[in-house]
Enzyme design. Sequence first.
Site, mmCIF file in Angstrom:
data_model
loop_
_atom_site.group_PDB
_atom_site.id
_atom_site.type_symbol
_atom_site.label_atom_id
_atom_site.label_comp_id
_atom_site.label_asym_id
_atom_site.label_seq_id
_atom_site.Cartn_x
_atom_site.Cartn_y
_atom_site.Cartn_z
ATOM 1 N N PHE A 177 15.119 -3.021 -6.334
ATOM 2 C CA PHE A 177 15.067 -4.003 -5.252
ATOM 3 C C PHE A 177 14.233 -5.225 -5.638
ATOM 4 O O PHE A 177 13.852 -6.018 -4.772
ATOM 5 C CB PHE A 177 14.532 -3.351 -3.975
ATOM 6 N N SER A 182 1.534 1.111 -11.689
ATOM 7 C CA SER A 182 2.329 1.080 -12.917
ATOM 8 C C SER A 182 1.631 1.871 -14.010
ATOM 9 O O SER A 182 0.415 1.778 -14.180
ATOM 10 C CB SER A 182 2.502 -0.374 -13.372
ATOM 11 N N SER A 183 2.384 2.689 -14.720
ATOM 12 C CA SER A 183 1.907 3.522 -15.829
ATOM 13 C C SER A 183 1.157 4.770 -15.380
ATOM 14 O O SER A 183 0.531 5.451 -16.190
ATOM 15 C CB SER A 183 1.030 2.706 -16.798
ATOM 16 N N SER A 184 1.253 5.094 -14.095
ATOM 17 C CA SER A 184 0.637 6.335 -13.608
ATOM 18 C C SER A 184 1.452 7.557 -14.009
ATOM 19 O O SER A 184 0.946 8.685 -13.991
ATOM 20 C CB SER A 184 0.491 6.296 -12.083
ATOM 21 N N LYS A 204 -9.170 10.640 4.859
ATOM 22 C CA LYS A 204 -8.703 11.927 5.363
ATOM 23 C C LYS A 204 -7.572 11.787 6.377
ATOM 24 O O LYS A 204 -6.809 12.725 6.596
ATOM 25 C CB LYS A 204 -9.873 12.692 5.982
ATOM 26 N N GLY A 221 7.958 -3.839 -23.028
ATOM 27 C CA GLY A 221 8.327 -4.816 -22.017
ATOM 28 C C GLY A 221 9.244 -4.201 -20.987
ATOM 29 O O GLY A 221 9.457 -2.984 -20.968
ATOM 30 N N ASP A 267 12.249 -0.312 -8.021
ATOM 31 C CA ASP A 267 12.474 -1.382 -9.006
ATOM 32 C C ASP A 267 13.864 -2.009 -8.865
ATOM 33 O O ASP A 267 14.069 -3.155 -9.264
ATOM 34 C CB ASP A 267 12.317 -0.832 -10.433
ATOM 35 N N ASP A 278 4.179 -8.063 -9.812
ATOM 36 C CA ASP A 278 3.485 -6.966 -9.140
ATOM 37 C C ASP A 278 3.083 -7.290 -7.717
ATOM 38 O O ASP A 278 2.428 -6.500 -7.050
ATOM 39 C CB ASP A 278 2.287 -6.535 -9.976
ATOM 40 N N THR A 316 8.460 8.789 -14.538
ATOM 41 C CA THR A 316 8.782 9.930 -15.398
ATOM 42 C C THR A 316 8.841 11.218 -14.582
ATOM 43 O O THR A 316 9.789 12.003 -14.707
ATOM 44 C CB THR A 316 7.736 10.073 -16.513
#
Length: 236
Positions: free
Chosen positions: A41, A15-17, A206, A164, A39, A60, A21
């Site tokens: 689901f 989240s927030s990575s 790898k 939120g 989201d 989460d 966007t």
Amino acid sequence: MTYKKVLIVGISGCSSSGKTTLAKLTSEILPGSTLIHEDDFFKHDDEVPFDEKYQIHNWDSPEALDLDLFGKELVHIKKTGTISAELIHNNNMGDLSELNVNQATLKEISAKYSATFGDGDIKVVLVDGFMIYNNQDLASRFDVKLLIRAPRATLKKRRAARSGYKTLDSFWVDPPFYFDEFVYKAYAENHACLFENGDVEGALKKDVDIYDFINDDNTDINEALMWICDHIISMR
């Protein structure tokens, strides 16, 4: 329409990575592509696991999602190139118009994409989600697996800046401890198997078929978009 091939592209990350966007921008840039969000689901509020220690729901946890339905939807998409479920995304994100995407990037991506997918016989479906590579069966549904990353401190700062999240039944606001005890903890626990020595701040193993991109506060969004689109185009 019958497609010669359906490419399912996973765009995942904590989240927030910035994954949502970037997925949204990519879908707007690539003609004919479709975007779905994991989201959509999420289970209803009263079905989301409840943490007795903190006396709150754990949004989460993988168990907060209907992953069986999500997996079935991916199978259907792969077969048909269409979405069967009624998916209405809660759009928990900011204004994309504020992002500094330049016209040169859009033109270059458009030209590459048209040259590669111009005949329209290949369908690209983008899937944005925070829990899509932690499960081997689920991960196997993706033709391209992209992971958007950022340092923990950056993730925490971005998450704190959000007001939120709209859920199916209400509106969720993070308690002060939520990022450390739930968001990041769940991400680390469920993705450790993909990283060397289980360190989610380190390098991917790898032998995992996942490509990662660091999206910190200094990252040029044009570079990020080009990276995503080049990986999609390479699968032609």
